[in-house]
Design an enzyme around this catalytic site. Structure first.
Site, PDB file in Angstrom:
ATOM      1  N   ILE A 153      24.730  20.543  56.334  1.00  0.00           N
ATOM      2  CA  ILE A 153      25.091  19.462  55.327  1.00  0.00           C
ATOM      3  C   ILE A 153      24.470  18.509  56.404  1.00  0.00           C
ATOM      4  CG2 ILE A 153      26.765  18.153  54.481  1.00  0.00           C
ATOM      5  CD1 ILE A 153      28.721  20.667  53.938  1.00  0.00           C
ATOM      6  N   THR A 230      32.771  12.890  55.357  1.00  0.00           N
ATOM      7  CA  THR A 230      32.793  14.219  54.419  1.00  0.00           C
ATOM      8  C   THR A 230      33.653  15.102  54.802  1.00  0.00           C
ATOM      9  OG1 THR A 230      30.279  14.020  54.790  1.00  0.00           O
ATOM     10  CG2 THR A 230      31.083  12.653  52.993  1.00  0.00           C
ATOM     11  N   ARG A 232      36.361  16.837  57.177  1.00  0.00           N
ATOM     12  CA  ARG A 232      37.711  17.326  57.442  1.00  0.00           C
ATOM     13  C   ARG A 232      38.140  16.171  57.602  1.00  0.00           C
ATOM     14  NH1 ARG A 232      36.410  20.553  53.897  1.00  0.00           N
ATOM     15  NH2 ARG A 232      36.900  23.289  54.153  1.00  0.00           N
ATOM     16  N   ASP A 256      36.092  11.356  51.724  1.00  0.00           N
ATOM     17  CA  ASP A 256      35.995  12.044  51.179  1.00  0.00           C
ATOM     18  C   ASP A 256      37.044  12.961  51.610  1.00  0.00           C
ATOM     19  OD1 ASP A 256      35.140  12.832  48.854  1.00  0.00           O
ATOM     20  OD2 ASP A 256      34.373  14.518  49.266  1.00  0.00           O
ATOM     21  N   GLU A 261      45.644  15.707  52.936  1.00  0.00           N
ATOM     22  CA  GLU A 261      45.427  15.628  51.301  1.00  0.00           C
ATOM     23  C   GLU A 261      45.791  16.970  50.637  1.00  0.00           C
ATOM     24  OE1 GLU A 261      40.642  15.902  51.882  1.00  0.00           O
ATOM     25  OE2 GLU A 261      41.157  17.483  51.253  1.00  0.00           O
ATOM     26  N   HIS A 293      37.923  14.307  48.159  1.00  0.00           N
ATOM     27  CA  HIS A 293      37.749  15.399  48.367  1.00  0.00           C
ATOM     28  C   HIS A 293      36.367  15.920  47.033  1.00  0.00           C
ATOM     29  CE1 HIS A 293      38.399  18.852  51.372  1.00  0.00           C
ATOM     30  NE2 HIS A 293      36.805  19.177  50.239  1.00  0.00           N
ATOM     31  N   GLN A 294      35.258  15.528  46.406  1.00  0.00           N
ATOM     32  CA  GLN A 294      34.537  15.900  45.399  1.00  0.00           C
ATOM     33  C   GLN A 294      32.950  15.927  45.837  1.00  0.00           C
ATOM     34  OE1 GLN A 294      34.982  12.043  43.030  1.00  0.00           O
ATOM     35  NE2 GLN A 294      32.809  12.052  43.286  1.00  0.00           N
ATOM     36  N   PHE A 296      31.832  18.561  47.197  1.00  0.00           N
ATOM     37  CA  PHE A 296      30.870  19.629  46.056  1.00  0.00           C
ATOM     38  C   PHE A 296      31.095  19.951  44.960  1.00  0.00           C
ATOM     39  CE2 PHE A 296      34.998  21.236  43.896  1.00  0.00           C
ATOM     40  CZ  PHE A 296      35.663  20.239  44.436  1.00  0.00           C
TER      41      PHE A 296
HETATM   42  P1  NAI Z   1      27.624  24.599  58.738  1.00  0.00           P
HETATM   43  O1  NAI Z   1      28.114  25.928  58.912  1.00  0.00           O
HETATM   44  O2  NAI Z   1      26.319  24.836  58.909  1.00  0.00           O
HETATM   45  O3  NAI Z   1      27.418  23.689  60.229  1.00  0.00           O
HETATM   46  C1  NAI Z   1      28.379  23.409  60.821  1.00  0.00           C
HETATM   47  C2  NAI Z   1      27.562  22.441  62.449  1.00  0.00           C
HETATM   48  O4  NAI Z   1      28.803  21.734  62.953  1.00  0.00           O
HETATM   49  C3  NAI Z   1      26.860  24.298  63.541  1.00  0.00           C
HETATM   50  O5  NAI Z   1      25.239  23.204  63.344  1.00  0.00           O
HETATM   51  C4  NAI Z   1      27.584  23.062  64.628  1.00  0.00           C
HETATM   52  O6  NAI Z   1      27.482  23.862  65.773  1.00  0.00           O
HETATM   53  C5  NAI Z   1      28.590  22.180  64.593  1.00  0.00           C
HETATM   54  N1  NAI Z   1      29.539  21.904  65.727  1.00  0.00           N
HETATM   55  C6  NAI Z   1      30.501  22.857  65.550  1.00  0.00           C
HETATM   56  N2  NAI Z   1      31.496  22.694  66.918  1.00  0.00           N
HETATM   57  C7  NAI Z   1      31.017  21.290  67.193  1.00  0.00           C
HETATM   58  C8  NAI Z   1      31.295  20.160  67.710  1.00  0.00           C
HETATM   59  N3  NAI Z   1      32.756  20.400  68.587  1.00  0.00           N
HETATM   60  N4  NAI Z   1      30.630  19.579  68.387  1.00  0.00           N
HETATM   61  C9  NAI Z   1      29.932  19.241  67.267  1.00  0.00           C
HETATM   62  N5  NAI Z   1      29.057  20.135  66.809  1.00  0.00           N
HETATM   63  C10 NAI Z   1      30.070  21.185  65.804  1.00  0.00           C
HETATM   64  O7  NAI Z   1      28.817  24.231  58.232  1.00  0.00           O
HETATM   65  P2  NAI Z   1      27.854  22.532  57.005  1.00  0.00           P
HETATM   66  O8  NAI Z   1      28.083  23.583  55.672  1.00  0.00           O
HETATM   67  O9  NAI Z   1      27.299  21.731  57.425  1.00  0.00           O
HETATM   68  O10 NAI Z   1      29.347  21.630  56.653  1.00  0.00           O
HETATM   69  C11 NAI Z   1      30.008  21.236  57.532  1.00  0.00           C
HETATM   70  C12 NAI Z   1      32.139  20.471  57.490  1.00  0.00           C
HETATM   71  O11 NAI Z   1      31.494  20.298  56.142  1.00  0.00           O
HETATM   72  C13 NAI Z   1      33.049  22.368  56.774  1.00  0.00           C
HETATM   73  O12 NAI Z   1      33.034  22.577  58.046  1.00  0.00           O
HETATM   74  C14 NAI Z   1      33.549  21.407  55.746  1.00  0.00           C
HETATM   75  O13 NAI Z   1      34.448  20.988  56.542  1.00  0.00           O
HETATM   76  C15 NAI Z   1      32.897  20.194  55.211  1.00  0.00           C
HETATM   77  N6  NAI Z   1      32.812  20.797  53.778  1.00  0.00           N
HETATM   78  C16 NAI Z   1      32.954  19.492  53.111  1.00  0.00           C
HETATM   79  C17 NAI Z   1      33.430  19.659  51.429  1.00  0.00           C
HETATM   80  C18 NAI Z   1      33.508  18.126  50.668  1.00  0.00           C
HETATM   81  O14 NAI Z   1      33.348  18.899  49.828  1.00  0.00           O
HETATM   82  N7  NAI Z   1      33.279  17.445  51.669  1.00  0.00           N
HETATM   83  C19 NAI Z   1      32.336  20.955  51.219  1.00  0.00           C
HETATM   84  C20 NAI Z   1      31.729  21.487  52.388  1.00  0.00           C
HETATM   85  C21 NAI Z   1      32.105  22.030  52.933  1.00  0.00           C
END
Ligand code: NAI
Length: 330
Positions: A153, A230, A232, A256, A261, A293-294, A296
């Protein structure tokens, strides 16, 4: 396979119903809690979402009811007690690879709407007030955007902001070479906070990232900066953000997600009092823009989530059958 599907919304029903093939799905509107877990009796699988309770005690109840697999229709697994799940030999499935674009686009939409005061502007137009005082924003072009977490993301968001003509700083445990080649500069967290005009959070919630944005880190940020979340709710100390906004240490916050929440989002409270004072401060703060939280919530993502999860459940079911067949042949 019989699947107990908790926290059902109409949009879930549409995609999971059309892609279910031989599976039987019981759609349950209530969230999964210690009180509602009993509704999973007679099902081999539970399908749950971000606000469901998958703590140790609920997982134990599910195991006792004969559930063997938990299918999470989301990316983060921060609400699942994974240690207890593996101790109980409960399989946990997730959707690691649905499109990152809806959440990256939601972050961009929040940024633009916050910066250009779109909700207030629209309210004025609806009321017949066509004046512009108080609606001044800034050019996004040329600004420095700090991205914390450059996974799928964060990378999609970086490319959107490069398209706007921004300078991008990034912080991640594992810097991404493709982004470096695209002109993104990986820096230390403090440098990112100090130099960015816009900070956007895209890292997962872990013990290391909980309240990453707090009283202390907020002091490193520019008072003119905009913060976008967006990721958590618990990545941010919400009260500290609200205080920083009130004290002129931060210019705006768009999110978001919200720390507590799970008690509120994805349910209708229009006829009931909202008793969470911090949530109320957020809802009515003139420099806050909040969605429930929308990120997705696009047709493409919903379709991908349903297809991926149902495939994984079929794969799990087949592997269980193979295991039983092999055991009976020995
Ligand atoms: P991803 O796993 O592809 O990327 C997460 C990145 O964060 C990785 O590159 C990782 O190395 C990095 N990371 C881990 N710990 C870290 C730290 N302490 N400091 C800095 N970087 C760190 O995950 P993706 O798919 O990009 O999703 C990211 C987050 O977005 C999810 O964990 C979720 O919480 C949130 N999300 C929110 C949604 C929404 O509807 N608002 C929907 C989907 C995800």
């Amino acid at each position: 396979m019989k699947i107990a599907f908790f926290s059902t919304a109409d949009y879930d029903r549409q995609w999971f119903e059309s892609g279910k093939s031989h599976h039987t799905i019981t759609f349950i509107e209530q969230p999964l809690t210690a009180q509602t877990a009993q509704l999973a009796a007679g099902h081999q699988a539970v399908c749950a979402f971000v606000h469901d309770d998958l703590g140790g005690s609920v997982l134990r109840l599910l195991k006792e009811l004969g559930v063997g697999v938990i299918a999470m229709r989301c990316v983060g697994l921060d609400n699942v007690d994974q240690e207890t799940a593996s101790e109980l030999e409960l399989a946990v499935l997730t959707v690691p690879a649905y499109s990152p674009y809806p959440v990256a686009e939601q972050a961009a939409a929040l940024l633009l709407a916050l910066n250009r005061h779109l909700p207030a502007a629209n309210q004025r137009v609806l009321a017949g007030d066509f004046t512009l005082n108080g609606l001044i924003g800034q050019d996004i072009h040329g600004k420095t955007v700090g991205i914390i977490g450059t996974g799928r993301i964060g990378r999609a968001f970086a490319r959107i902001m490069l398209g706007f003509g921004c300078r991008i700083l990034a912080y991640d445990l594992k810097p991404n070479l493709a982004l470096v080649k695209a002109g993104v500069r990986f820096v230390r967290l403090n440098t990112l906070l100090e130099e960015s005009d816009i900070v956007s959070l895209h890292c997962p919630l872990t013990p290391h990232t909980e309240f990453l944005i707090n009283n202390q880190t907020l002091q490193s940020m520019k008072p003119t900066a905009l913060l976008i979340n967006t990721g958590r709710g618990k990545l941010v100390d919400t009260s500290a953000v609200l205080d920083a906004l009130d004290q002129g240490q931060l210019a705006g916050y768009a999110a978001d997600v919200y720390t507590r929440e799970s008690a509120w989002f994805h349910r209708d409270f229009t006829d009931q009092p909202i008793t969470d004072e911090v949530l109320n401060r957020l809802r009515f703060h003139p420099r806050v823009l909040l969605t429930a939280h929308q990120g997705f919530l696009t047709q493409e993502a919903l379709q991908q989530i349903a297809a991926t999860l149902l495939n994984q459940l079929s794969f799990y079911e087949n592997s269980q059958l193979r295991h039983i067949t092999r055991s009976s042949m020995c």
